[in-house]
Enzyme design. Structure first.
Site, PDB file in Angstrom:
ATOM      1  N   SER A 174      41.398 -68.632  -8.981  1.00  0.00           N
ATOM      2  CA  SER A 174      40.526 -67.597  -9.501  1.00  0.00           C
ATOM      3  C   SER A 174      39.314 -68.159 -10.228  1.00  0.00           C
ATOM      4  O   SER A 174      38.490 -68.826  -9.634  1.00  0.00           O
ATOM      5  CB  SER A 174      41.345 -66.661 -10.390  1.00  0.00           C
ATOM      6  OG  SER A 174      40.648 -65.485 -10.646  1.00  0.00           O
TER       7      SER A 174
ATOM      8  N   LYS B 242      42.220 -67.837  -4.544  1.00  0.00           N
ATOM      9  CA  LYS B 242      42.190 -66.479  -5.097  1.00  0.00           C
ATOM     10  C   LYS B 242      40.746 -66.157  -5.465  1.00  0.00           C
ATOM     11  O   LYS B 242      40.258 -66.551  -6.502  1.00  0.00           O
ATOM     12  CB  LYS B 242      43.096 -66.415  -6.324  1.00  0.00           C
ATOM     13  CG  LYS B 242      42.931 -65.134  -7.135  1.00  0.00           C
ATOM     14  CD  LYS B 242      43.347 -63.909  -6.344  1.00  0.00           C
ATOM     15  CE  LYS B 242      43.342 -62.668  -7.225  1.00  0.00           C
ATOM     16  NZ  LYS B 242      42.027 -62.246  -7.662  1.00  0.00           N
TER      17      LYS B 242
END
Length: 471
Positions: free
Chosen positions: A385, A410
């Site tokens: 992320s 992600k």
């Protein structure tokens, strides 16, 4: 998100940590509480993807669980009858309108209908989603728990592991991502006249600011008596921060046409520093390396990383190692601002893409870098992320080499929307793309080396990267 609030909602950008506590998300107010229209939510959705001070929530891998004082006298009265009625409804002592179970389910359905970005194997279909609404609302919803369960099943049917329901208790556990220390998140919002305002688009329920009387949708006018017009959301967040237990005075305007009030709010910063650093010798003691481990992107990440880098430079570091191994993410905006610390003005940090794939927004560095020395970024399969945004930004701009294992992959943006009963829904609204236009999600980032190379090799590779970009 992180909160990334959408006009009728607040949201945060984050990625998860170990759960059941689920401390990861700031909140988004839903349309009903602030009387938002669907066009207003769409306008804010567009702003959310612009990257300004977006706290759109980036939750991490599904396989890894994610983790006051009285108001003073108002200085002015509402100037429009509509606003006066709104203040009467929502002001102190007002009795909130009771939400029905059917209304709650429909509220969640509308949020998905207006903002969801289908990225999974199941193709998003507005027609199928409309049929889902009809099927669900034809069901007898006799209890609040049944309404919550219907929302869970409705979201699960989207086939997106990140779009999900949050109970009121789960939604309230977000303090570690508070960027201000008083329980609010800010976003720069452009009005119809082109002027930029700072509005409260994320608010921790029962947090210091909420207890004092601040509400979602309020505009921040001043901090400790100083006019904050013209300042960015990050700058004002820094002004609001301070030692735990101290107070800060803020002046807010309720809604767009409500009264102006001043509040003294006690700070309550609960985040812990995610930064560990040390100075190491390398090349047989001929050079000093500044090693920085960043465990997550929480409210203290930016400030503490800047402190660490400056101290390491003062101690004589020539190069830096930024360790992002096992960093599942956190506040995406913190990741974006940290990437900017290493980039030249105008260089791309990342791109964001929403439901309209033709619309791509570019987020760039806006100042000179704090550090110009070569960097090694350590990554592994739990680098996810916000960590992947930082790693790809430094790598693609020829500022660093990546060492370790392929990252998790992600790259989706989630926003957290608060529903009328205090529960919430996390919805995927967009995705991030690297400066080299690679889709992170599901792919991850392949490192340059499996084990750390000699520093002369690092310098050579970075130089070659720059030559290719210029050529």
């Amino acid at each position: 998100m992180g909160l990334l609030l959408l006009l009728c909602s607040s949201s945060v950008a984050l990625s998860p940590l170990p759960s059941p506590a689920q401390p990861l998300s700031p909140r988004a107010a839903a349309a009903a509480p602030v009387r938002c229209t669907s066009s207003a939510r769409r306008k804010l959705m567009s702003a959310a993807l612009s990257g300004a001070l977006s706290f759109s929530l980036l939750f991490s891998p599904p396989s890894i669980a994610t983790e006051s004082s009285p108001a003073r006298t108002a200085k002015s009265e509402p100037s429009v009858e509509y606003c006066r009625e709104e203040e009467k409804e929502d002001g102190p002592g007002a009795v909130p309108e009771k939400v029905t179970n059917e209304g709650l389910v429909e509220e969640a359905w509308n949020i998905v209908n207006e903002s969801f970005l289908g990225t999974g194997r199941r193709r998003w279909s507005p027609e199928a989603w409309q049929r889902k609404k009809e099927d669900v609302l034809n069901t007898s919803i006799t209890t609040r728990s049944k309404a919550h369960e219907l929302i869970r099943r409705m979201l699960a049917g989207l086939g997106d592991p990140y779009t999900r329901f949050l109970s009121p208790d789960e939604l309230s556990r977000m303090a570690r991502y508070d960027m201000t220390g008083i329980g609010i998140n800010l976003r720069e919002v452009q009005d119809d006249d082109g002027k930029v305002k700072l509005k409260v688009l994320g608010l921790l329920l029962d947090g210091p600011a909420h207890a004092a009387g601040v509400r979602q949708g309020d505009e921040i006018l001043a901090v400790n008596g100083d006019d904050i017009r013209g300042k960015s959301a990050i700058e004002v967040s820094s002004l609001l921060q301070g030692p735990n237990g101290t107070s800060v005075k803020i002046e807010v305007k309720h809604r767009d046409c409500g009264p102006v009030q001043s509040f003294e709010v006690q700070r309550q910063l609960v985040a812990r520093t995610p930064v560990f650093y040390r100075l190491e010798d390398a090349e047989n003691g001929t050079m000093s390396i500044g090693y920085i481990r960043l465990k997550e992107f929480n409210a203290l990440a930016i400030k503490d990383l800047v402190t660490a880098m400056k101290r390491l430079q003062e101690m004589g570091s020539s190069y830096f190692i930024l360790d992002l191994r096992d960093n599942l993410g956190g506040l995406v905006q913190a990741g974006i601002e940290i990437a900017k610390l290493f980039l030249n003005q105008g260089e791309t940090v990342t791109y964001t893409v929403g439901r309209d794939s033709q619309h791509q927004t570019t987020i760039t560095a806006d100042a000179a870098p704090l550090v110009k020395d070569p960097v090694i970024v350590l990554v592994n399969n739990k680098t996810a992320s916000a960590s992947e945004i930082v790693a790809s930004a430094l790598h693609d701009n020829c500022r660093a080499v990546l060492v370790g294992d392929r990252t998790f992959g992600k790259g989706l943006i989630q926003s957290v929307f608060e529903l009328d009963d205090g529960s919430g829904v996390v919805v995927t609204i967009g995705k991030y793309v690297t400066p080299n236009h690679m889709d992170i999600n599901g792919n991850g980032i392949e490192p340059d080396y499996r084990s750390p190379p000699a520093w002369n090799e690092v310098i050579k590779r970075i130089s070659q990267c720059k030559m290719l970009r210029q050529g």
